[in-house]
Design an enzyme around this catalytic site. Sequence first.
Site, mmCIF file in Angstrom:
data_model
loop_
_atom_site.group_PDB
_atom_site.id
_atom_site.type_symbol
_atom_site.label_atom_id
_atom_site.label_comp_id
_atom_site.label_asym_id
_atom_site.label_seq_id
_atom_site.Cartn_x
_atom_site.Cartn_y
_atom_site.Cartn_z
ATOM 1 N N ASP A 165 -5.760 -10.176 17.435
ATOM 2 C CA ASP A 165 -6.371 -10.598 16.179
ATOM 3 C C ASP A 165 -7.445 -9.572 15.846
ATOM 4 O O ASP A 165 -8.365 -9.341 16.646
ATOM 5 C CB ASP A 165 -6.986 -11.990 16.353
ATOM 6 C CG ASP A 165 -7.503 -12.593 15.059
ATOM 7 O OD1 ASP A 165 -7.955 -11.832 14.170
ATOM 8 O OD2 ASP A 165 -7.487 -13.830 14.931
ATOM 9 N N SER A 170 -5.481 -1.171 0.799
ATOM 10 C CA SER A 170 -6.389 -1.882 -0.095
ATOM 11 C C SER A 170 -5.582 -2.773 -1.036
ATOM 12 O O SER A 170 -4.455 -3.161 -0.736
ATOM 13 C CB SER A 170 -7.246 -0.857 -0.859
ATOM 14 O OG SER A 170 -8.197 -1.504 -1.676
ATOM 15 N N LYS A 182 -11.588 -6.264 -0.350
ATOM 16 C CA LYS A 182 -10.890 -5.013 -0.642
ATOM 17 C C LYS A 182 -11.848 -3.948 -1.181
ATOM 18 O O LYS A 182 -11.709 -2.761 -0.871
ATOM 19 C CB LYS A 182 -9.759 -5.252 -1.646
ATOM 20 C CG LYS A 182 -8.639 -6.149 -1.139
ATOM 21 C CD LYS A 182 -7.967 -5.614 0.103
ATOM 22 C CE LYS A 182 -6.726 -6.427 0.462
ATOM 23 N NZ LYS A 182 -6.126 -6.012 1.749
#
Length: 277
Positions: A70, A147, A165
Amino acid sequence: MITDYLSPTLLAGRTAFITGGGSGVNLAIAKAFAALGARVGICGRSAERLAVGRTALEALGAGVFTATADVRDAEAVQAAIDGCGAALGPISILVCGAAGNFIAPAEEISPKGFRTVVDIDLLGTFHATRAAFPQLRETRGSVLFVSGGQSFVPFAFQAHVGAAKAGIDNLMQNLALEWGRYGIRCNSIVPGPVKGTEGMKRLGGEAEPGLWDQMTPLGRMAEPEEIGQVAAFLVSPLASYVSGARLTVDGGQNLTGSSLFNAALARERTGARSAAR
């Protein structure tokens, strides 16, 4: 097939590591690298997806490393990246692709929900770049940040994703500035709507058939392979003087803004509320 256009040895001798690499756009990127001769490491939270990804990459002839990790766990990311370097050779290509998303109005996003997306997208990206830095410095490597259009175009119900982002793109530019002296290039790729991906499902891609085709000047969604092809270019010697750039691969979708998406999601939410009454 990417090898119809680029040499199958373009990335030969290089090791790539891709977070979130077990599925979707990130797996398409991994496949493009493998087809061009790279050794490929992928990590993600699903061992099942990683196993499927391994099979696909090995079918392309690549040496493969997988690690269940993770990206919110810095120690797990460090172990995965160190393990990849030990198994396949020093990493020269890092793709930060792990991401989270869900649809929610800003006033309904819980602090935990907002933090979860930022932790996966932005903090996870930082964890990966920091962990890979020693290997990237050794190889004078390249970092590709995945992104999203939410970074620079506001989308309704995406406040958390837009913030994450935008942070990724800013981090990319800062690292391009700081790490250029080590020969490390850093760039962002901004995929638009891509067929058959979990991200599109989470963005209501099936709420109104044809919505994304209508929003995109080229009139269609991307095939995952089309994102992989551009990613391969950006990390290859063909882009050796490209750093600090954000390359949008969306068929022109963000030129049209988000109004159709916003209206469609508002209609869907209104319909869901009416049905619940």
